[in-house]
Write an enzyme that holds these catalytic residues in place. Structure first.
Site, PDB file in Angstrom:
ATOM      1  CG  HIS A 115      28.423  36.080  37.905  1.00 13.07           C
ATOM      2  ND1 HIS A 115      29.753  36.424  37.942  1.00 13.07           N
ATOM      3  CD2 HIS A 115      28.334  34.963  37.131  1.00 13.07           C
ATOM      4  CE1 HIS A 115      30.442  35.535  37.234  1.00 13.07           C
ATOM      5  NE2 HIS A 115      29.616  34.640  36.739  1.00 13.07           N
ATOM      6  CD  GLU A 126      31.161  31.798  35.785  1.00 15.10           C
ATOM      7  OE1 GLU A 126      30.150  32.297  35.241  1.00 15.10           O
ATOM      8  OE2 GLU A 126      32.178  32.458  36.065  1.00 15.10           O
TER       9      GLU A 126
HETATM   10  P1  GDP Z   1      32.227  40.705  36.848  1.00 17.05           P
HETATM   11  O1  GDP Z   1      32.485  39.617  35.847  1.00 17.05           O
HETATM   12  O2  GDP Z   1      31.878  42.037  36.214  1.00 17.05           O
HETATM   13  O3  GDP Z   1      31.241  40.303  37.918  1.00 17.05           O
HETATM   14  O4  GDP Z   1      33.611  40.973  37.599  1.00 17.05           O
HETATM   15  P2  GDP Z   1      34.772  39.961  38.076  1.00 17.05           P
HETATM   16  O5  GDP Z   1      34.451  38.527  37.712  1.00 17.05           O
HETATM   17  O6  GDP Z   1      36.074  40.533  37.649  1.00 17.05           O
HETATM   18  O7  GDP Z   1      34.721  40.096  39.671  1.00 17.05           O
HETATM   19  C1  GDP Z   1      33.791  39.365  40.438  1.00 17.05           C
HETATM   20  C2  GDP Z   1      33.148  40.299  41.431  1.00 17.05           C
HETATM   21  O8  GDP Z   1      34.143  40.744  42.364  1.00 17.05           O
HETATM   22  C3  GDP Z   1      32.584  41.589  40.820  1.00 17.05           C
HETATM   23  O9  GDP Z   1      31.254  41.453  40.364  1.00 17.05           O
HETATM   24  C4  GDP Z   1      32.677  42.552  41.965  1.00 17.05           C
HETATM   25  O10 GDP Z   1      31.555  42.417  42.840  1.00 17.05           O
HETATM   26  C5  GDP Z   1      33.931  42.117  42.691  1.00 17.05           C
HETATM   27  N1  GDP Z   1      35.077  42.923  42.238  1.00 17.05           N
HETATM   28  C6  GDP Z   1      35.707  42.888  41.035  1.00 17.05           C
HETATM   29  N2  GDP Z   1      36.714  43.767  40.972  1.00 17.05           N
HETATM   30  C7  GDP Z   1      36.736  44.391  42.180  1.00 17.05           C
HETATM   31  C8  GDP Z   1      37.562  45.415  42.757  1.00 17.05           C
HETATM   32  O11 GDP Z   1      38.498  45.935  42.127  1.00 17.05           O
HETATM   33  N3  GDP Z   1      37.279  45.776  44.036  1.00 17.05           N
HETATM   34  C9  GDP Z   1      36.270  45.215  44.763  1.00 17.05           C
HETATM   35  N4  GDP Z   1      36.061  45.640  46.001  1.00 17.05           N
HETATM   36  N5  GDP Z   1      35.477  44.241  44.258  1.00 17.05           N
HETATM   37  C10 GDP Z   1      35.698  43.850  42.990  1.00 17.05           C
END
Ligand code: GDP
Length: 137
Positions: A115, A126
């Site tokens: 993350h 965070e």
């Molecule tokens: P990051 O900042 O790249 O980690 O992404 P985000 O903060 O948008 O999302 C948090 C976490 O949720 C991501 O690391 C993914 O594991 C999960 N996630 C995000 N978008 C999706 C999605 O469209 N589908 C699924 N199944 N999981 C998602």
């Protein structure tokens, strides 16, 4: 100087690649200024991902984040939010660039190894979610 929060997620810890990820950070001249291992409860994972509470993947992602130990790390460097997100690669590992952590190790959009905060505002929320001022050196 900017700060960001990195988490090595339960899949990264479970697969024994903590050292590999830290090596990539250090060889990119990103400074580690706080680090610890912990295991979140489901409630703590829900608090961490509260911005996503209306999203369909919220329950799965918070189950996963509470499923095992994680390593939380505060990073410091110039433009470190962008720099570290580049090292991580796209959220969906299938779209991540060659040589990124997610391209090399992720197995699922939800099990994507690491993350990283996506803005200065989320970085300060965070970082303070996991560390007090005495733990950041
Ligand atoms: P990051 O900042 O790249 O980690 O992404 P985000 O903060 O948008 O999302 C948090 C976490 O949720 C991501 O690391 C993914 O594991 C999960 N996630 C995000 N978008 C999706 C999605 O469209 N589908 C699924 N199944 N999981 C998602």
């Amino acid at each position: 100087m900017e700060r960001t929060l990195s988490i090595i997620k339960p899949d990264g810890v479970g697969r024994g690649i903590i050292g590999e990820i830290i090596k990539r950070l250090e060889s990119s001249n990103i400074k580690i200024i706080a680090i610890k291992m912990l295991k979140m409860t489901k409630k703590q994972a829900q608090g961490f991902y509260a911005v996503h509470k209306e999203r369909p993947f919220f329950d799965n992602v918070t189950d996963f984040m509470a499923s095992g130990p994680v390593v939380v790390i505060v990073l410091e460097a110039e433009n470190v939010i962008t720099k570290y997100r580049k090292l991580m690669g796209a959220t969906n590992y299938k779209e991540a660039e060659e040589g990124t952590i997610r391209k090399d190790f992720a197995t699922d959009i939800e099990k994507n190894i690491v993350h990283g905060s996506d803005s200065q505002e989320s970085a300060s929320f965070e970082i303070s979610y996991f560390f007090n001022s005495f733990e950041i050196v």
